[in-house]
Design a protein around this motif. Structure first.
Motif, PDB file in Angstrom:
ATOM      1  N   ARG A 252      40.099 -29.968   1.814  1.00  0.00           N
ATOM      2  CA  ARG A 252      39.633 -29.637   3.174  1.00  0.00           C
ATOM      3  C   ARG A 252      40.753 -29.805   4.199  1.00  0.00           C
ATOM      4  N   LEU A 253      41.569 -30.835   4.031  1.00  0.00           N
ATOM      5  CA  LEU A 253      42.725 -31.012   4.914  1.00  0.00           C
ATOM      6  C   LEU A 253      43.647 -29.800   4.818  1.00  0.00           C
ATOM      7  N   TYR A 254      43.967 -29.391   3.609  1.00  0.00           N
ATOM      8  CA  TYR A 254      44.871 -28.246   3.428  1.00  0.00           C
ATOM      9  C   TYR A 254      44.254 -26.965   3.990  1.00  0.00           C
ATOM     10  N   GLU A 255      42.963 -26.790   3.820  1.00  0.00           N
ATOM     11  CA  GLU A 255      42.293 -25.617   4.400  1.00  0.00           C
ATOM     12  C   GLU A 255      42.412 -25.628   5.923  1.00  0.00           C
ATOM     13  N   ARG A 256      42.244 -26.791   6.540  1.00  0.00           N
ATOM     14  CA  ARG A 256      42.384 -26.894   8.002  1.00  0.00           C
ATOM     15  C   ARG A 256      43.795 -26.521   8.458  1.00  0.00           C
ATOM     16  N   PHE A 257      44.771 -26.753   7.605  1.00  0.00           N
ATOM     17  CA  PHE A 257      46.157 -26.413   7.910  1.00  0.00           C
ATOM     18  C   PHE A 257      46.533 -25.026   7.386  1.00  0.00           C
ATOM     19  N   GLU A 258      45.512 -24.196   7.155  1.00  0.00           N
ATOM     20  CA  GLU A 258      45.670 -22.780   6.812  1.00  0.00           C
ATOM     21  C   GLU A 258      46.297 -22.518   5.445  1.00  0.00           C
ATOM     22  N   PHE A 259      46.133 -23.451   4.530  1.00  0.00           N
ATOM     23  CA  PHE A 259      46.492 -23.176   3.141  1.00  0.00           C
ATOM     24  C   PHE A 259      45.359 -22.358   2.541  1.00  0.00           C
ATOM     25  N   GLY A 260      45.724 -21.359   1.766  1.00  0.00           N
ATOM     26  CA  GLY A 260      44.750 -20.559   1.043  1.00  0.00           C
ATOM     27  C   GLY A 260      44.914 -20.780  -0.451  1.00  0.00           C
ATOM     28  N   TYR A 261      43.870 -20.496  -1.181  1.00  0.00           N
ATOM     29  CA  TYR A 261      43.915 -20.662  -2.632  1.00  0.00           C
ATOM     30  C   TYR A 261      44.760 -19.562  -3.247  1.00  0.00           C
ATOM     31  N   CYS A 262      45.479 -19.904  -4.310  1.00  0.00           N
ATOM     32  CA  CYS A 262      46.395 -18.952  -4.926  1.00  0.00           C
ATOM     33  C   CYS A 262      46.460 -19.205  -6.435  1.00  0.00           C
ATOM     34  N   ASP A 263      47.169 -18.324  -7.102  1.00  0.00           N
ATOM     35  CA  ASP A 263      47.419 -18.491  -8.535  1.00  0.00           C
ATOM     36  C   ASP A 263      48.439 -19.599  -8.760  1.00  0.00           C
ATOM     37  N   PRO A 264      48.518 -20.106  -9.986  1.00  0.00           N
ATOM     38  CA  PRO A 264      49.556 -21.088 -10.305  1.00  0.00           C
ATOM     39  C   PRO A 264      50.944 -20.536  -9.956  1.00  0.00           C
ATOM     40  N   PHE A 265      51.846 -21.418  -9.616  1.00  0.00           N
ATOM     41  CA  PHE A 265      53.200 -21.049  -9.210  1.00  0.00           C
ATOM     42  C   PHE A 265      54.180 -21.998  -9.893  1.00  0.00           C
ATOM     43  N   ALA A 266      55.442 -21.660  -9.846  1.00  0.00           N
ATOM     44  CA  ALA A 266      56.541 -22.553 -10.270  1.00  0.00           C
ATOM     45  C   ALA A 266      56.322 -23.198 -11.638  1.00  0.00           C
ATOM     46  N   GLY A 267      55.862 -22.448 -12.591  1.00  0.00           N
ATOM     47  CA  GLY A 267      55.709 -22.983 -13.941  1.00  0.00           C
ATOM     48  C   GLY A 267      54.376 -23.648 -14.227  1.00  0.00           C
ATOM     49  N   TYR A 268      53.531 -23.821 -13.222  1.00  0.00           N
ATOM     50  CA  TYR A 268      52.189 -24.330 -13.488  1.00  0.00           C
ATOM     51  C   TYR A 268      51.412 -23.278 -14.273  1.00  0.00           C
ATOM     52  N   ARG A 269      50.426 -23.723 -15.005  1.00  0.00           N
ATOM     53  CA  ARG A 269      49.552 -22.821 -15.757  1.00  0.00           C
ATOM     54  C   ARG A 269      48.115 -23.013 -15.274  1.00  0.00           C
ATOM     55  N   PRO A 270      47.272 -22.004 -15.472  1.00  0.00           N
ATOM     56  CA  PRO A 270      45.865 -22.194 -15.117  1.00  0.00           C
ATOM     57  C   PRO A 270      45.320 -23.455 -15.779  1.00  0.00           C
ATOM     58  N   ASP A 271      44.538 -24.225 -15.028  1.00  0.00           N
ATOM     59  CA  ASP A 271      44.046 -25.505 -15.511  1.00  0.00           C
ATOM     60  C   ASP A 271      42.736 -25.803 -14.779  1.00  0.00           C
ATOM     61  N   PRO A 272      41.649 -26.056 -15.484  1.00  0.00           N
ATOM     62  CA  PRO A 272      40.385 -26.332 -14.802  1.00  0.00           C
ATOM     63  C   PRO A 272      40.439 -27.604 -13.947  1.00  0.00           C
ATOM     64  N   ASN A 273      41.423 -28.458 -14.150  1.00  0.00           N
ATOM     65  CA  ASN A 273      41.559 -29.689 -13.367  1.00  0.00           C
ATOM     66  C   ASN A 273      42.459 -29.519 -12.147  1.00  0.00           C
ATOM     67  N   SER A 274      43.029 -28.331 -11.979  1.00  0.00           N
ATOM     68  CA  SER A 274      43.975 -28.098 -10.879  1.00  0.00           C
ATOM     69  C   SER A 274      43.504 -26.973  -9.984  1.00  0.00           C
ATOM     70  N   VAL A 275      43.868 -27.106  -8.700  1.00  0.00           N
ATOM     71  CA  VAL A 275      43.670 -26.072  -7.689  1.00  0.00           C
ATOM     72  C   VAL A 275      45.042 -25.822  -7.084  1.00  0.00           C
ATOM     73  N   PHE A 276      45.363 -24.571  -6.833  1.00  0.00           N
ATOM     74  CA  PHE A 276      46.653 -24.198  -6.264  1.00  0.00           C
ATOM     75  C   PHE A 276      46.421 -23.564  -4.894  1.00  0.00           C
ATOM     76  N   MET A 277      47.265 -23.956  -3.934  1.00  0.00           N
ATOM     77  CA  MET A 277      47.121 -23.469  -2.563  1.00  0.00           C
ATOM     78  C   MET A 277      48.503 -23.150  -2.017  1.00  0.00           C
ATOM     79  N   THR A 278      48.537 -22.255  -1.023  1.00  0.00           N
ATOM     80  CA  THR A 278      49.807 -21.870  -0.415  1.00  0.00           C
ATOM     81  C   THR A 278      49.592 -21.467   1.022  1.00  0.00           C
ATOM     82  N   ARG A 279      50.665 -21.512   1.807  1.00  0.00           N
ATOM     83  CA  ARG A 279      50.620 -20.989   3.173  1.00  0.00           C
ATOM     84  C   ARG A 279      52.013 -20.559   3.594  1.00  0.00           C
ATOM     85  N   LEU A 280      52.021 -19.548   4.459  1.00  0.00           N
ATOM     86  CA  LEU A 280      53.270 -19.104   5.071  1.00  0.00           C
ATOM     87  C   LEU A 280      53.538 -19.982   6.276  1.00  0.00           C
ATOM     88  N   LEU A 281      54.817 -20.182   6.547  1.00  0.00           N
ATOM     89  CA  LEU A 281      55.189 -21.009   7.708  1.00  0.00           C
ATOM     90  C   LEU A 281      55.541 -20.139   8.900  1.00  0.00           C
TER      91      LEU A 281
END
Length: 151
Positions: free
Chosen positions: A122-151
């Motif tokens: 919720r904090l990240y959502e308030r700071f305009e992070f959106g949900y995204c696919d895994p990045f930087a070598g991460y793989r899909p994982d039911p225990n992980s959520v990936f978020m990103t935002r442009l600066l």
């Protein structure tokens, strides 16, 4: 309170981060725990900040350079007795400003999908992070959520 770049040499920050890594390992299976230990945070591609109230560490966070324009937010943590007091928001605002000043155009993160991590998401959502696919070598994982935002 003040936010400082931390060289991670102090005993208080080492204890604060050790508690963080232990908690993440207790909450998630080993293959889904991506918290960096002290050695991982001391790497040259990482800039680490501590938030201090006097000499007491009350929060921390870092950015890890992925490439010239993309960084990963790492090790966001607020002291348990200071949660819900605005520390994470103030720290995140500072880190995003610093990342922008370092020339990054995007900041991404991985956090947990479990209920425990809902306040962080919720904090990240308030700071305009959106949900995204895994990045930087991460793989899909039911225990992980990936978020990103442009600066």
């Amino acid at each position: 309170m003040r936010i400082v770049v931390d060289d991670l040499s102090g005993v208080w920050i080492a204890e604060f981060l050790d508690e963080h890594v232990r908690q993440m390992r207790d909450l998630s299976p080993p293959e889904s725990t991506h918290a960096l230990d002290l050695d991982g945070l001391r790497r040259p591609e990482v800039t680490f900040w501590s938030m201090l109230d006097g000499e007491t560490v009350v929060g921390c966070g870092a950015v890890k350079r992925l490439d010239a324009g993309h960084a990963e937010l790492k090790s966001m943590r607020t002291a348990v007795d200071r949660q819900r007091g605005g520390i994470a928001s103030r720290l995140l605002e500072h880190i995003l400003g610093e990342a922008r000043g370092m020339g990054f155009g995007r900041v991404s993160l991985e956090t947990g999908s479990e209920e425990f991590f809902l306040p962080a998401r919720r904090l990240y959502e308030r700071f305009e992070f959106g949900y995204c696919d895994p990045f930087a070598g991460y793989r899909p994982d039911p225990n992980s959520v990936f978020m990103t935002r442009l600066l």
